[in-house]
Design an enzyme around this catalytic site. Sequence first.
Site, PDB file in Angstrom:
ATOM      1  N   ARG A   1       0.820  -1.215   0.000  1.00 43.25           N
ATOM      2  CA  ARG A   1       0.000   0.000   0.000  1.00 43.25           C
ATOM      3  C   ARG A   1       0.855   1.267   0.000  1.00 43.25           C
ATOM      4  O   ARG A   1       0.489   2.270   0.627  1.00 43.25           O
ATOM      5  CB  ARG A   1      -0.957   0.039   1.197  1.00 43.25           C
ATOM      6  CG  ARG A   1      -2.016  -1.041   1.190  1.00 43.25           C
ATOM      7  CD  ARG A   1      -3.259  -0.601   0.441  1.00 43.25           C
ATOM      8  NE  ARG A   1      -4.117  -1.747   0.195  1.00 43.25           N
ATOM      9  CZ  ARG A   1      -5.235  -1.999   0.873  1.00 43.25           C
ATOM     10  NH1 ARG A   1      -5.652  -1.177   1.799  1.00 43.25           N
ATOM     11  NH2 ARG A   1      -5.947  -3.052   0.595  1.00 43.25           N
TER      12      ARG A   1
ATOM     13  N   ARG B   1      -3.795   6.114   1.068  1.00 42.23           N
ATOM     14  CA  ARG B   1      -4.418   7.261   1.743  1.00 42.23           C
ATOM     15  C   ARG B   1      -3.533   8.023   2.708  1.00 42.23           C
ATOM     16  O   ARG B   1      -3.907   9.096   3.165  1.00 42.23           O
ATOM     17  CB  ARG B   1      -5.672   6.775   2.488  1.00 42.23           C
ATOM     18  CG  ARG B   1      -6.795   6.406   1.565  1.00 42.23           C
ATOM     19  CD  ARG B   1      -7.804   5.521   2.250  1.00 42.23           C
ATOM     20  NE  ARG B   1      -7.208   4.226   2.529  1.00 42.23           N
ATOM     21  CZ  ARG B   1      -7.844   3.206   3.088  1.00 42.23           C
ATOM     22  NH1 ARG B   1      -9.093   3.338   3.468  1.00 42.23           N
ATOM     23  NH2 ARG B   1      -7.229   2.061   3.290  1.00 42.23           N
TER      24      ARG B   1
ATOM     25  N   ARG C   1      -7.559  10.754  -5.775  1.00 44.58           N
ATOM     26  CA  ARG C   1      -8.771   9.953  -5.611  1.00 44.58           C
ATOM     27  C   ARG C   1     -10.014  10.839  -5.662  1.00 44.58           C
ATOM     28  O   ARG C   1     -11.022  10.468  -6.260  1.00 44.58           O
ATOM     29  CB  ARG C   1      -8.740   9.170  -4.294  1.00 44.58           C
ATOM     30  CG  ARG C   1      -9.851   8.142  -4.222  1.00 44.58           C
ATOM     31  CD  ARG C   1      -9.976   7.513  -2.853  1.00 44.58           C
ATOM     32  NE  ARG C   1     -10.360   8.506  -1.857  1.00 44.58           N
ATOM     33  CZ  ARG C   1     -10.550   8.251  -0.573  1.00 44.58           C
ATOM     34  NH1 ARG C   1     -10.358   7.028  -0.106  1.00 44.58           N
ATOM     35  NH2 ARG C   1     -10.904   9.190   0.259  1.00 44.58           N
TER      36      ARG C   1
ATOM     37  N   ASP D   1      -6.942  -3.397  -7.257  1.00 40.91           N
ATOM     38  CA  ASP D   1      -7.374  -4.089  -6.053  1.00 40.91           C
ATOM     39  C   ASP D   1      -7.436  -5.580  -6.329  1.00 40.91           C
ATOM     40  O   ASP D   1      -7.442  -5.998  -7.489  1.00 40.91           O
ATOM     41  CB  ASP D   1      -8.746  -3.592  -5.587  1.00 40.91           C
ATOM     42  CG  ASP D   1      -8.969  -3.981  -4.131  1.00 40.91           C
ATOM     43  OD1 ASP D   1      -8.335  -3.388  -3.247  1.00 40.91           O
ATOM     44  OD2 ASP D   1      -9.747  -4.924  -3.886  1.00 40.91           O
TER      45      ASP D   1
ATOM     46  N   TYR E   1     -14.244 -13.429   0.167  1.00 44.07           N
ATOM     47  CA  TYR E   1     -15.108 -12.262  -0.055  1.00 44.07           C
ATOM     48  C   TYR E   1     -16.350 -12.639  -0.857  1.00 44.07           C
ATOM     49  O   TYR E   1     -17.440 -12.103  -0.635  1.00 44.07           O
ATOM     50  CB  TYR E   1     -14.331 -11.152  -0.778  1.00 44.07           C
ATOM     51  CG  TYR E   1     -13.330 -10.445   0.114  1.00 44.07           C
ATOM     52  CD1 TYR E   1     -13.744  -9.445   0.990  1.00 44.07           C
ATOM     53  CD2 TYR E   1     -11.986 -10.780   0.099  1.00 44.07           C
ATOM     54  CE1 TYR E   1     -12.843  -8.795   1.814  1.00 44.07           C
ATOM     55  CE2 TYR E   1     -11.071 -10.145   0.919  1.00 44.07           C
ATOM     56  CZ  TYR E   1     -11.506  -9.154   1.780  1.00 44.07           C
ATOM     57  OH  TYR E   1     -10.606  -8.515   2.602  1.00 44.07           O
TER      58      TYR E   1
END
Length: 351
Positions: free
Chosen positions: A26, A30, A39, A76, A153
């Site tokens: 990552r 963010r 973003r 992702d 998921y």
Amino acid sequence: MSIINQRFLQALRCEPLDRPPIWLMRQAGRYLPEYLQTRAAAGSFMNLCRNADLASEVAMQPLRRYQLDAAILFSDILTIPDAMGLELEFVAGEGPVFNKPIRTDRDIHALPEQGVLEKLDYVFAVVRAMREKIGAQLPIIGFSGSPWTLACYMLEGQGTRDFATARRWLWQRPDAVQLLLDKLSQQVIDYLAAQADAGVDVLMLFDTWGGLLDEQNYRDFSLRSMRKVIQGLRQQHGLDLPVMLFSKGCHSQVEAMIEADCQGIGLDWRANIDTVMAQVNGRVAVQGNLDPTSLLADTDKIEPIIRSRFQNVVRKPGYIFNLGHGLLPATNPDSVSQAIATVHALAAEQG
Ligand code: CP3
């Protein structure tokens, strides 16, 4: 293409180096104000992933700030189930949600086997845009979720604390889960091969939820399907790119991972890096494993933390510096600089 900065590729061959390669899970994300700005311009995380200009831009952002030895595709892991029709959404504050999760065996049988790759063209466009910007300077890491982690998921419909629904399927309907994993494995093989075609140099499987399984299920379901992926890349596509496995919470399974014919293993922060490096002993590369929450300590504490954890491994052949999981949004970018500088200093002192 002959990559100029070979450090990461050399480490994956366990060659001796004067300092370890450094990249961070990552690394584009963010914690960087410039990421948040891009973003916002894209409108949402998935819009960002689907926009090759902007996605390649955010992949470059950490490379401008820090001396990193690899770039990673900006995307992702949940792109494959989305392309299989489960309809991925990122709900603010809740993370990923599938509008059409798997509920029955029939849903598994109905999953498409054809036409999935075409829906993932936007990912390969990001790889090509990144290569254009990076040139031959650095290797690019392509990735996928492991079949088991994708299945988690898809069966659960969203991220949960312990994926109890997905795990229940394993015990109640093991054959159905194997079918799901086999279908996913083939998609992952073709997806990673297409990333390689588009220009990535190394492939990584994120098996974030392998560690939820008992040992036997880890081997029979998660690792078995990752081994299939590696074999498929080699046999169906003739690819010899290095493959790394990151099974979070599975460092007691290192021997089995090596047998799966991978070139590198990622460790989470709970593993003892000295012990695993000694055990692995140059058979594959070992990546990790700074606790990402350690970077939330005061910036002047970062140096002693890194020194205490990594002094014995920075010059060991096959060691790759990274975190034990992704950088957290609250991380101070200056603490990242501090961590990288300390790894450089430690290695230089041992010269
Ligand atoms: O590492 C990188 O810089 C490359 C990009 C990357 C992302 N996700 C971008 C991302 C990679 C390699 C991933 C992998 C991924 N995605 C994993 C495996 C690794 C891990 O973290 O365990 C998983 C489980 C996912 C699924 C996922 N994506 C979740 C659970 C979430 C929400 C939780 C969170 O961390 O926000 C995401 C969103 C996501 N993926 C973001 C980024 C930069 C944040 C999205 C945003 O900007 O709001």
